[in-house]
Scaffold this active site. Structure first.
Site, PDB file in Angstrom:
ATOM      1  N   TRP A 100      29.591  -4.299  11.300  1.00 60.80           N
ATOM      2  CA  TRP A 100      30.364  -4.289  12.552  1.00 60.80           C
ATOM      3  C   TRP A 100      30.536  -5.685  13.106  1.00 60.80           C
ATOM      4  CZ3 TRP A 100      33.083  -0.209  12.758  1.00 60.80           C
ATOM      5  CH2 TRP A 100      32.611   0.974  12.169  1.00 60.80           C
ATOM      6  N   ASP A 167      28.089  -6.356  21.565  1.00 60.29           N
ATOM      7  CA  ASP A 167      28.467  -5.001  21.166  1.00 60.29           C
ATOM      8  C   ASP A 167      27.187  -4.161  21.177  1.00 60.29           C
ATOM      9  OD1 ASP A 167      29.188  -2.653  19.960  1.00 60.29           O
ATOM     10  OD2 ASP A 167      29.971  -3.552  18.115  1.00 60.29           O
ATOM     11  N   LYS A 191      27.689   7.233  20.528  1.00 61.83           N
ATOM     12  CA  LYS A 191      26.363   7.240  19.921  1.00 61.83           C
ATOM     13  C   LYS A 191      25.273   7.576  20.938  1.00 61.83           C
ATOM     14  CE  LYS A 191      28.127   4.169  16.438  1.00 61.83           C
ATOM     15  NZ  LYS A 191      28.032   4.937  15.200  1.00 61.83           N
TER      16      LYS A 191
END
Lengths: 355, 355
Positions: A100, A167, A191
């Protein structure tokens, strides 16, 4: 009963699901579904207000920051961060801790220069690189707090003279964080905060409007701040369920309380991985994630049988990501420690049968 | 019982709401909620596949077009259309038929030149301008098929040598459309196709990749096509409910059948507006919308009392948009004609009491 260890969209609290289902049929007794009311209705405005208030309260967001509920996932933020913060010709610094982080830095290249100040690529992202020079001249330093795929997590955040952009998609609200250390925090909801379809952004207002770049309305954080996340129709239901999840978290005692539970869940599971002769951990112990516990079998022939055995116990979603292999047990906020014990028992029972 | 005439997010079929609520508790009997399963699970992949298939079937989408479910609403498409289709230095043509058309053309200015080939601004958008020169040299001609705020609708689409791009947010799937006449169609789901949080895009593949511009991944239609709307985590629940709504539409006989119902609903309601001495229409009759029926009271003193009277009959959401005033009855696909008759009876009863 199912034990949902899926990496995301991940488990939500049972009571949140019940409230959400009730709202789909009749929202707060108004005779209409949450899915068919105006986002400008007082009923939905109260939902969005409460969601923003809960974020501020649970994360102790200081003055001078704005809280936004946007769309497009963290992947859209990969582009919006440099769109809004990286001046033409400027440089943004990135720490590459996984897939990511890598995707994030690739998007920044559309807007300016990228300096990768540290990477763990050579070790297949099994540790968190910590020694790097402070990128003082960078527009910002971008980090990824938790690496969902390989199972590492920053246990401490780097000090940086450039604004820190993080992030936090896979560990937001799982532990205490000092928001004032950050210039911008973003997280896809799916999540640890709610269902797929909304993205949280917490941004320090004074960082905005400095690139000299003209930014289309929907991509401009300032437009979204002025519109109170309602410049256009927001994702009503994902925001509603996120609000319910944040309310659940507050009732549980907030971030501090859930952090203790998360640490306990991670502790017992890693202990079993280290103790059980059939299994082994993937990452450097000090950088192990408290959200995504990645592990392997010592004997590859045990991989499929253990997956099947776990499924027979109602254990769902522990197959590792295709780029990492092995197993990954995601133990997000909503996963009870009782489910972790079910997994541990399954590992012990499987070891007993295969010794 | 409530009669939901809200302009959007708007009414959804009762049976869709029941199925959606059930899916929030336990999706298809798998023991997990639709909100907490992976978007890469076979269960969700089947949902997305069916949604795409239903769009293709219901709208008779020809070969050479891609169907996408994205995020960000039509307002994001206002920017993505020129991002993907308008070359640097090129010109895009826009027909200005209302607030949303105006917002769309403003975003295009971030990417190139804009030619407004026709506007109805001088008449407060109460008609559809039809006489304009074919913008043959434009990268595309952008139109808005239905004007939600003022209540006009294109009853015929213009012929154009430039690819036709159409915002169909407020009337998609309400009537037959020849998709091959268009280069690109987009629509926020929350008026006629599902809940807020997903946006449909139907794009002719051969138009893409021609601007010479580097486009960040999430904003690039080609990335989204290659990822099958799953380049990143899609808005799982909004797509699920859209699929259920499309399934409902198919079971009702498809677009042709719903078009007849919509025409019947619009016909009886406009007939009452024209007949009833207390009310009057807003728009030029030939351009009146079959989705958003805008009307005024002859005597301004009747406005608030009628709104109150209507509410006492369970009629919701008929207050006109703040920039148009008066009343707006949105009669989207899911609104039964019985609700329209309740409104008509309320208008008649109110007129009887106030003559």
């Amino acid at each position: 009963m199912k034990h949902n260890f899926g990496a995301g969209p991940g488990i939500l609290p049972q009571e949140v699901l019940k409230q959400a289902a009730a709202g789909v049929l009749d929202f707060n007794g108004i005779g209409l579904s949450i899915l068919e009311i105006s986002h400008r209705s007082p009923e939905f405005e109260a939902v969005l207000d409460e969601a923003v208030r809960l974020v501020k309260e649970l994360f102790e967001v200081p003055e001078g920051y704005s809280v936004l509920f946007l769309q497009g996932g963290a992947s859209t933020q990969f582009a919006l961060v440099p769109f809004n913060l990286l001046p033409e010709g400027g440089t943004a610094a990135y720490v590459e801790t996984g897939v990511w982080a890598n995707k994030a830095l690739k998007e920044a290249k559309f807007f300016g220069n990228v300096a990768v100040v540290a990477t763990a690529k050579e070790a297949n992202f099994t540790y968190i690189p910590k020694d790097f020079t402070d990128p003082a001249d960078a527009a910002y330093l971008h980090i990824t707090s938790n690496n969902t795929i390989y199972g590492t997590q920053l246990q401490e955040f780097p000090k940086s003279s450039a604004p820190l952009v993080c992030d936090m998609s896979s560990d937001i609200f799982s532990r205490k964080v000092n928001v004032s250390d950050f210039g911008l925090i973003y997280a896809g909801a799916q999540k640890n905060m709610g269902p797929a379809g909304t993205t949280l952004v917490i941004v320090k207002d004074e960082l905005l409007g400095k690139t000299g770049r003209a930014i289309p309305s929907m991509f401009n954080y300032q437009t979204q701040i002025e519109g109170g996340s309602m410049y256009n129709t927001p994702p009503v239901f994902p925001i509603y369920v996120s609000m319910l999840t944040l309310r659940w978290l507050k009732a549980k005692g907030g971030v501090e309380a859930i952090q203790k539970e998360n640490e306990a869940k991670a502790h017992v599971l890693y202990e079993e991985i280290d103790r059980n002769p059939l299994f082994k951990g993937v990452c450097v112990p000090e950088d192990r994630s408290h959200m995504n516990v990645c592990f392997l079998v010592e004997n590859p022939e045990h991989e499929k049988p253990f997956l099947k055995f776990a499924e027979s116990k109602g254990i769902e979603g522990i197959k590792g990501h295709r780029s990492a292999g092995g197993f990954r047990a995601s133990i997000y906020n909503a996963l009870p420690i009782s489910s972790v014990y079910v997994l541990i028992e399954a590992m012990q029972e499987f070891a007993e049968k295969n010794k």
